[in-house]
Design an enzyme around this catalytic site. Structure first.
Site, PDB file in Angstrom:
ATOM      1  N   HIS B 481     -18.805  17.614  -0.472  1.00 53.90           N
ATOM      2  CA  HIS B 481     -18.738  18.678   0.531  1.00 53.90           C
ATOM      3  C   HIS B 481     -20.160  19.220   0.709  1.00 53.90           C
ATOM      4  O   HIS B 481     -20.682  19.867  -0.195  1.00 53.90           O
ATOM      5  CB  HIS B 481     -17.800  19.792   0.056  1.00 53.90           C
ATOM      6  CG  HIS B 481     -16.434  19.298  -0.328  1.00 53.90           C
ATOM      7  ND1 HIS B 481     -15.652  19.902  -1.288  1.00 53.90           N
ATOM      8  CD2 HIS B 481     -15.706  18.251   0.138  1.00 53.90           C
ATOM      9  CE1 HIS B 481     -14.494  19.252  -1.400  1.00 53.90           C
ATOM     10  NE2 HIS B 481     -14.505  18.239  -0.553  1.00 53.90           N
TER      11      HIS B 481
HETATM   12  C1  LIG Z   1     -14.227  10.896  -0.378  1.00 55.70           C
HETATM   13  C2  LIG Z   1     -14.169  12.191   0.358  1.00 55.70           C
HETATM   14  C3  LIG Z   1     -13.073  13.037   0.184  1.00 55.70           C
HETATM   15  C4  LIG Z   1     -13.014  14.252   0.861  1.00 55.70           C
HETATM   16  N1  LIG Z   1     -11.898  15.030   0.714  1.00 55.70           N
HETATM   17  C5  LIG Z   1     -11.815  16.200   1.372  1.00 55.70           C
HETATM   18  C6  LIG Z   1     -10.649  17.015   1.271  1.00 55.70           C
HETATM   19  O1  LIG Z   1      -9.670  16.675   0.610  1.00 55.70           O
HETATM   20  N2  LIG Z   1     -10.641  18.196   1.922  1.00 55.70           N
HETATM   21  C7  LIG Z   1     -11.692  18.634   2.660  1.00 55.70           C
HETATM   22  O2  LIG Z   1     -11.608  19.722   3.199  1.00 55.70           O
HETATM   23  N3  LIG Z   1     -12.789  17.866   2.797  1.00 55.70           N
HETATM   24  C8  LIG Z   1     -12.879  16.666   2.177  1.00 55.70           C
HETATM   25  N4  LIG Z   1     -13.993  15.874   2.336  1.00 55.70           N
HETATM   26  C9  LIG Z   1     -15.098  16.380   3.165  1.00 55.70           C
HETATM   27  C10 LIG Z   1     -14.853  16.163   4.652  1.00 55.70           C
HETATM   28  O3  LIG Z   1     -14.734  14.794   4.915  1.00 55.70           O
HETATM   29  C11 LIG Z   1     -15.998  16.774   5.426  1.00 55.70           C
HETATM   30  O4  LIG Z   1     -16.080  18.149   5.117  1.00 55.70           O
HETATM   31  C12 LIG Z   1     -15.857  16.673   6.928  1.00 55.70           C
HETATM   32  O5  LIG Z   1     -15.620  15.364   7.354  1.00 55.70           O
HETATM   33  C13 LIG Z   1     -17.117  17.215   7.582  1.00 55.70           C
HETATM   34  O6  LIG Z   1     -16.952  17.191   8.960  1.00 55.70           O
HETATM   35  P1  LIG Z   1     -18.198  17.125   9.934  1.00 55.70           P
HETATM   36  O7  LIG Z   1     -17.660  16.868  11.291  1.00 55.70           O
HETATM   37  O8  LIG Z   1     -19.026  18.316   9.722  1.00 55.70           O
HETATM   38  O9  LIG Z   1     -19.089  15.908   9.407  1.00 55.70           O
HETATM   39  P2  LIG Z   1     -18.704  14.371   9.250  1.00 55.70           P
HETATM   40  O10 LIG Z   1     -17.256  14.196   9.156  1.00 55.70           O
HETATM   41  O11 LIG Z   1     -19.533  13.830   8.168  1.00 55.70           O
HETATM   42  O12 LIG Z   1     -19.149  13.716  10.634  1.00 55.70           O
HETATM   43  C14 LIG Z   1     -20.490  13.702  11.032  1.00 55.70           C
HETATM   44  C15 LIG Z   1     -20.661  12.613  12.070  1.00 55.70           C
HETATM   45  O13 LIG Z   1     -21.966  12.737  12.597  1.00 55.70           O
HETATM   46  C16 LIG Z   1     -22.494  11.466  12.821  1.00 55.70           C
HETATM   47  N5  LIG Z   1     -23.953  11.562  12.796  1.00 55.70           N
HETATM   48  C17 LIG Z   1     -24.757  11.780  11.734  1.00 55.70           C
HETATM   49  N6  LIG Z   1     -26.037  11.795  12.135  1.00 55.70           N
HETATM   50  C18 LIG Z   1     -26.044  11.572  13.463  1.00 55.70           C
HETATM   51  C19 LIG Z   1     -27.068  11.471  14.438  1.00 55.70           C
HETATM   52  N7  LIG Z   1     -28.349  11.610  14.123  1.00 55.70           N
HETATM   53  N8  LIG Z   1     -26.704  11.184  15.704  1.00 55.70           N
HETATM   54  C20 LIG Z   1     -25.399  11.047  16.048  1.00 55.70           C
HETATM   55  N9  LIG Z   1     -24.401  11.155  15.151  1.00 55.70           N
HETATM   56  C21 LIG Z   1     -24.724  11.428  13.889  1.00 55.70           C
HETATM   57  C22 LIG Z   1     -21.933  10.614  11.714  1.00 55.70           C
HETATM   58  O14 LIG Z   1     -21.917   9.257  12.126  1.00 55.70           O
HETATM   59  C23 LIG Z   1     -20.545  11.200  11.521  1.00 55.70           C
HETATM   60  O15 LIG Z   1     -19.577  10.464  12.234  1.00 55.70           O
HETATM   61  C24 LIG Z   1     -14.073  14.642   1.701  1.00 55.70           C
HETATM   62  C25 LIG Z   1     -15.163  13.791   1.886  1.00 55.70           C
HETATM   63  C26 LIG Z   1     -15.219  12.575   1.238  1.00 55.70           C
HETATM   64  C27 LIG Z   1     -16.383  11.677   1.481  1.00 55.70           C
END
Ligand SMILES: Cc1cc2nc3c(=O)[nH]c(=O)nc-3n(C[C@H](O)[C@H](O)[C@H](O)COP(=O)(O)OP(=O)(O)OC[C@H]3O[C@@H](n4cnc5c(N)ncnc54)[C@H](O)[C@@H]3O)c2cc1C
Ligand code: SF4
Lengths: 180, 544
Positions: B481
C-alpha cells in the site's frame, strides 16, 4: 479413488481449454506426416505418453486415468504455445526412452517409466517451460499431470480439500467442518 | 469485465494497429487506469465531460485469466509474471534500510494493481483522520471522517462490497453494505472459541467481492486464487470502471506511459506520452488528474521538473516523494491436532479491530486477520519436490490440513527519511530515471508489530495451537500500500495537495491516490482511495 468426467471437466476449466474443446471429441492421430514436425510428437503419441506417465506420477489408488487425461489433454494441445511445448517434451522423453530402454515411454513397464523419468532428471529440477529437456519434461509432462489432478475435486479430496485452488468449487466447502 | 469497443488497445504485440493518437478538445486527462483513475474517469464521463485515460500498461484480455491463474499456481512463474510485470519498463531501485519489492507490490495495465489485489476494503477509523490530535503523532488530515463518509458509502456501492454491520469498533455508517457479508469459515469457528476465551471480539471482513451476483458480475465461485487473479470477475477490479468510462464515451488508451507533464507556472498544458510504435504524443486537456499509484505519481512529478519547478512539478513544498509509508505485516501461525480446512477460498472472512483505537504515541493502530489460507496449498506443493505417486500424496497429506494463522496490519508513521526519489544511475525502457524506493520501518511501527504479535500468540495459545512461525519486527514486510508521497494538507509549504485534492501549485492538476494520505492508519487503503477519487471527480467537475 475414481476420477470422473466431472474431474476431467474441472481440470479443463482450471487449465484453460480456450473454450473450444468438447470433452472426449478428439481423434487421437498417431502419425505425423509432416517431416518438419519430427521433433514434435503426434496427438496420439502425446496421449499415450501422458497416460503412461500419469500411471506413475498419480497415487496408486487413482482409477480412470485414461479418460481423465484425454479429457484435459485436448485443451492443452490446442493452447497456443503450450501445445507445441508439450509435443516437444513428449518427443524428447520418447527419444530418451528409445535410446535407453528401446521403447517410447508408453510401451515401458511402470518401473522402467519411473526410472526413465528420473534418469531424464525431471524429478530433481524445477519446472521451466523454456528450460532444458529435463525442465521441460517436468513442466509439460509431469507437472501438467499433477496440476490437473490436484486442481480437480477428486485429486483434492485425496489430500483432504474438495475445493482445491484452481477449481471453482463454490462457497460452501470453506464453511464446512471436517465431518461434513 | 466486459469487452468494450471504445477501449483502445490490447495485450497483443507491439505492432498492434490500435489508434493511440491524442483526443482533441479533451476536458480531462487522467493518468493511470487503476481504481483511482478509472473511478474519476467514469464519474466525469457520466457528467458529460470529454475524458481521456492514459495507462502505461496493456488492456488485458479477460479470456486469458485462466492462463494467468495457472501462472499464479505454477512455480515456474513469479508473482509479477502473472500480469506481465517486471523487466525494463518496471525497473526500480531500493536503497533504503529495508528492501522494497516494488514489482510484487503493483501491476500495470487497465485495472492497475486491483488486477492483483486481495480486495479487503475498510473505512479508516475516525482517529485516523486526526492522528496528531488524537494520538499525539503525525499530522492531522485536512478533512474528517464525516467529510468522507458519504463518499465512502458511494465507493462501497461502486466497488460492490460484501459486509455486515457487526464491527463494534468501526466508524459509524448510515447505509447497509450493498451485499451481505461472506459467512465465516470453518476455521473462523475454531478461532471464535479461542477469542471468546481471550476476550477478543471477531467480526466480518468487508470484501470487494461478490457474495451474490452484483453489477453484472458473477458471485464468487471459489477458485481460491483471488490474489493475484480472479478468473470469474467476482473480485472487484478497476476494469469495471475503466470499461464503464469507455462505454460512457471516455477514451481509454493502453500502453501509453506518460513521460512528463508539460506546464507553465500555474497550469499543466499537456501530458506527453509514448506509444508502442516508438512515437511520442501530446494530450492536451483543461484538467489533469494524476492517478498513477503512490510510486509512479511522485516519480512523474519529479520527472517533470522545469525552470518553474526545479525540484519537480508541484513540489514547492519539497514534499513530493517524501513520507513514503506502507502498512506492515505482523503475523503468527502454527498447527492444531485437528483439521482446519484452509485454502478453499483465497480471501478472509473474519478480523478484529479491537486494539485499533488503543493507539497512542508509542504504539500505533493495528488490525488482526484470521487467515483462511494458512499453510501450503496442496496443488502448489504438488508441483515442487522430487517425489511423485504415493510418496507425493503422503507428503501432501502430511503438510495440509491443520494449519492456522493470525495476520495483521500495522501503521507506519510518515517520516521524511522514507521516500520515493529518482535513481540517477538507471533508466527505464524510455530512458527515464527509475524510481528509487528508499524505505525503512521506524520504532513505533516495530513496537506495534511486537504488540500485535503478543495478541496473536495469546489467541493461538487459547486455541491450543503449536506456534511454528512468527513474523515480528525483523521479518516484517510491506502490505503493498503506497502512501504519503504527495501528502494532503492546508499549508502549501508542507504539503502537495489541498483538501480538494488539487495541487497547491497548479490550478488544473488533481491527484487521486493514496499518495495524498498524510498518515496511513492500519487499514487497507483502497476504499479510502476510491472515496477520495469520487471527491476528486466532484472538484474537477466544479472547476470545468
Ligand atoms: C498483492 C496486493 C494485494 C493488495 N490487497 C489489497 C487489499 O486487500 N485491500 C486494499 O485496499 N488494497 C490492496 N492492495 C492495494 C491496491 O491494489 C492499491 O491500493 C490500489 O490498486 C491503488 O489504486 P491506484 O489507482 O491508486 O493505483 P494502481 O492500482 O497501482 O494503478 C495505477 C495505474 O497507473 C498506471 N501508470 C503508472 N505510471 C504511469 C504513467 N507514467 N503513465 C500512465 N500510466 C501510468 C499503471 O500502469 C497502473 O495501471 C493490494 C495490492 C497488491 C499488490
Ligand atoms: S475465490 Fe472468489 S473472488 Fe477469489 S478468485 Fe475465486 S471466484 Fe474470484
Amino acid at each position: 479413488m475414481q476420477l470422473t468426467r466431472r474431474d476431467a471437466a474441472a481440470a479443463l476449466a482450471a487449465l484453460g481449454s480456450g473454450g473450444a474443446v468438447a470433452l472426449g471429441a478428439r481423434q487421437w492421430q498417431r502419425d505425423s506426416e509432416d517431416p518438419e514436425e519430427a521433433d514434435l510428437a503426434s496427438d496420439g503419441a502425446v496421449r499415450d505418453a501422458m497416460v503412461a506417465v500419469a500411471e506413475v506420477v498419480y497415487p496408486s489408488e487413482v482409477e480412470g486415468i485414461g479418460e481423465f487425461v484425454e479429457g484435459f489433454l485436448a485443451g492443452r494441445l490446442d493452447r497456443e504455445g503450450h501445445g507445441d511445448g508439450l509435443r516437444r517434451a513428449v518427443a524428447n522423453l520418447d527419444e530418451l526412452g528409445r535410446a535407453w530402454y528401446d521403447d517410447p515411454v508408453a510401451e515401458l513397464p511402470p518401473a522402467d517409466r519411473d526410472a526413465l523419468l528420473r534418469e531424464t532428471g525431471a524429478d530433481g529440477v524445477d519446472e521451466a517451460p523454456d528450460g532444458s529437456a529435463a525442465e521441460r519434461i517436468r513442466y509439460y509432462v509431469v507437472n501438467d499431470l499433477l496440476l490437473a489432478l490436484y486442481a480437480s475435486p477428486t485429486g483434492g479430496e485425496l489430500v483432504g480439500i474438495e475445493n482445491p485452488q484452481g477449481h471453482p468449487g463454490g462457497l460452501e466447502s470453506y464453511q464446512r467442518g471436517p465431518n461434513g | 469485465m466486459s469487452e468494450t469497443s471504445t477501449t483502445a488497445g490490447g495485450s497483443g504485440s507491439a505492432a498492434d494497429d490500435v489508434d493511440r493518437s491524442p483526443v482533441s478538445g479533451a476536458d480531462v486527462c487522467v493518468v493511470g487506469a487503476g481504481p483511482a483513475g478509472s473511478l474519476v474517469a467514469d464519474r466525469l464521463a457520466a457528467r458529460g465531460h470529454e475524458v481521456v485515460v492514459l495507462d502505461a500498461g496493456p488492456q488485458f484480455d479477460d479470456s486469458e485469466r485462466i492462463e494467468r491463474m495457472e501462472r499464479a499456481i505454477r512455480p515456474a512463474y513469479d508473482r509479477p509474471d502473472v500480469w506481465d510485470g517486471g523487466g525494463e519498463r518496471d525497473a526500480y531501485a531500493s536503497t533504503g534500510e529495508q528492501f522494497y519489492p516494488l514489482n510484487q507490490a503493483r501491476s500495470k495495465g487497465v485495472g492497475g494493481s486491483t488486477l492483483h489485489w486481495q480486495g479487503m476494503v475498510m473505512r479508516l477509523h475516525e482517529d485516523d483522520f486526526n492522528s496528531g490530535s488524537a494520538r499525539g503523532v503525525g499530522p492531522d488530515w485536512p478533512m474528517d471522517y464525516a467529510d468522507l463518509r458519504p463518499y465512502y458509502a458511494e465507493a462501497e456501492t461502486e466497488l460492490g462490497v460484501a459486509g455486515a454491520d457487526d464491527n463494534p469498533f468501526a466508524p459509524p455508517r448510515e447505509e447497509p453494505y450493498p451485499m451481505p457479508a461472506f459467512p465465516p469459515s470453518y476455521s473462523d469457528s475454531l478461532f471464535a472459541e479461542a477469542c471468546e476465551e481471550a476476550e477478543i471480539a471477531m467480526h466480518s471482513v468487508p470484501n470487494a467481492r461478490n457474495s451474490e451476483s452484483y453489477d453484472g458480475r458473477s458471485q464468487c465461485v471459489g477458485y481460491g486464487t483471488c490474489q493475484p487473479v480472479c478468473p470469474s470477475g467476482a473480485k472487484y477490479d478497476a476494469t469495471v470502471h475503466a470499461d464503464r468510462a469507455a462505454e460512457r464515451g471516455a477514451t481509454v488508451v493502453d500502453r501509453a506511459p506518460v513521460q512528463r507533464l508539460d506546464h507553465g507556472p500555474d497550469r499543466i498544458e499537456a501530458a506527453i506520452y509514448a506509444t508502442p510504435d516508438g512515437e511520442e504524443h501530446r494530450q492536451e486537456a483543461s484538467a489533469f488528474v494524476i492517478a498513477a499509484g503512490g510510486v509512479e505519481t511522485p516519480r512523474l512529478l519529479l520527472l517533470s521538473d522545469s525552470e518553474h519547478y526545479p525540484d519537480g512539478l508541484a513540489n514547492s513544498s519539497g514534499a513530493v516523494g517524501r513520507y513514503f509509508m506502507d502498512h506492515l505485516f505482523a503475523g503468527a501461525g502454527g498447527v492444531l491436532d485437528e483439521p482446519t480446512r484452509q485454502n478453499h477460498v483465497g480471501f478472509m472472512t473474519s478480523e478484529s479491530h479491537q486494539f485499533y483505537d488503543d493507539a497512542d504515541e508509542g504504539v500505533g493502530p493495528f488490525k488482526l486477520e484470521f487467515l483462511n489460507y494458512a499453510g501450503p496449498s496442496p496443488v502448489e506443493q504438488a508441483l515442487t519436490g522430487d517425489d511423485w505417486g504415493d510418496e507425493l500424496l503422503g507428503r501432501l497429506q502430511e503438510s495440509y490440513g491443520t494449519n492456522v494463522a493470525v495476520g495483521g496490519l500495522v501503521e507506519q508513521l510518515p517520516r521524511s527519511e522514507s521516500y520515493v526519489g529518482l535513481d540517477p544511475d538507471r533508466t527505464d525502457d524510455h530512458g527515464n530515471p527509475v524510481p528509487d524506493v528508499h524505505w525503512s520501518i521506524g520504532d513505533r511501527a516495530r513496537r506495534t508489530i511486537e504488540r500485535a504479535n503478543e495478541v496473536q500468540h495469546e489467541i493461538l495459545d487459547a486455541l491450543g495451537a503449536e506456534i511454528t512461525w512468527t513474523v515480528g519486527p525483523d521479518a516484517t514486510g510491506p502490505a503493498y500500500h503506497h502512501m504519503g508521497t504527495t501528502r494532503m494538507g492546508t499549508d502549501p509549504a508542507e504539503s502537495v495537495v489541498d483538501a480538494s485534492l488539487r495541487t497547491h501549485d497548479l490550478e488544473n492538476c488533481w491527484i487521486a491516490s493514496s499518495s495524498v494520505f498524510p498518515t496511513g492508519g492500519a487499514l487497507n487503503p483502497t476504499l479510502t482511495i476510491a472515496a477520495l477519487a469520487l471527491k476528486t471527480a466532484d472538484h474537477v467537475d466544479e472547476s470545468l
